[in-house]
Scaffold this active site. Sequence first.
Site: not given
Ligand code: F6P
Length: 323
Positions: A21, A72, A127
């Site tokens: 936003r 991802r 993180d």
């Molecule tokens: O990078 C952020 C995070 O939350 C990490 O702490 C965790 O290991 C990962 O993403 C989990 O990823 P996904 O949602 O792809 O399983």
Amino acid sequence: MKRIALLTSGGDGPGLNPCIRAVTRQALKKNVEVFGVRWGYAGLLGNDMIPLLSRDVSGILGRGGTFLGTARCPEFIKIEVRRTAIRHLNQRGIEGLVVIGGNGSLAGALALHEMGFPTVGIPATIDNDIGGTEIAVGVDTALNTIVEAIDRIKDTASSHQRAFLIEVMGRDCGYLALQSGLAGGAELILVPERQDISLEHVAEVVVDAYTRGKSHCIIVIAEGWKPGTRALEDYLLSRKEDVGFDVRVTVLGHLQRGGRPLVFDRTLAIRMGAAAANALLAGESGKMVALHDGKLELFPLDEAVKALKPLDPLLLKLASVMD
Ligand code: F6P
């Protein structure tokens, strides 16, 4: 610039919507058109983008997740894939990009910048492992969620006189475990940065808490700690007779990533979003908006993605005093 785009990428977290936003409204105020890329870098490859007007980003300030979607996208590491992404941006007359995300996403932003496409990043990951900024968007809300969970687990742990192993997120970085363990009053905090703690030592901590007459023993474990939560559970169960407490495990998992962003994250997201749009429109690229001593500054993306942010050793020490 007359037209820019923005995307959210990688693991989501609270505060992404206020970020979207803020970037949008700040750019629109400067008479610049904005496109939202759906599903992160995957949307750049799939040419999945929508124009964003001010009304399109109404009503999202308090919503968790990201209304643009995220993903991802490991194939973005390939140069030919990034070339396709830049081609799609160019075909639409888009002259700059704001990337909102964690380490991997910001590495993608850096790669686009290095290929000549103007790109500015916003650190957003629960993180808090990105170098160069004191905190990223989403961290504070996630910590509040975790600490509330620890408080609740402590209630039941005390009622039953149990030890609880509470696993929190953090593949490579123990920030969430350290901060939440400290604020949640954990007897022990296990983080990937310290692999020197043996299973025997953990058992001693549990025995000690039991012997001192505590009604519970809370151990907060980052998911990246080795040998891992399940191995620790098995070990403690194998010593059932002498550790005193009965043992239970709670893996908090993805509930840490959801939920309404709290005030700190909303404010940070609005500040960083506006600053990122302004930086991009002022001709900056290859930089990330960062918080330093309470003020926003621009930090080079190559340095930000190079090194994981180290844990504060004083906090680690302090946690061990408070057991
Ligand atoms: O990078 C952020 C995070 O939350 C990490 O702490 C965790 O290991 C990962 O993403 C989990 O990823 P996904 O949602 O792809 O399983």
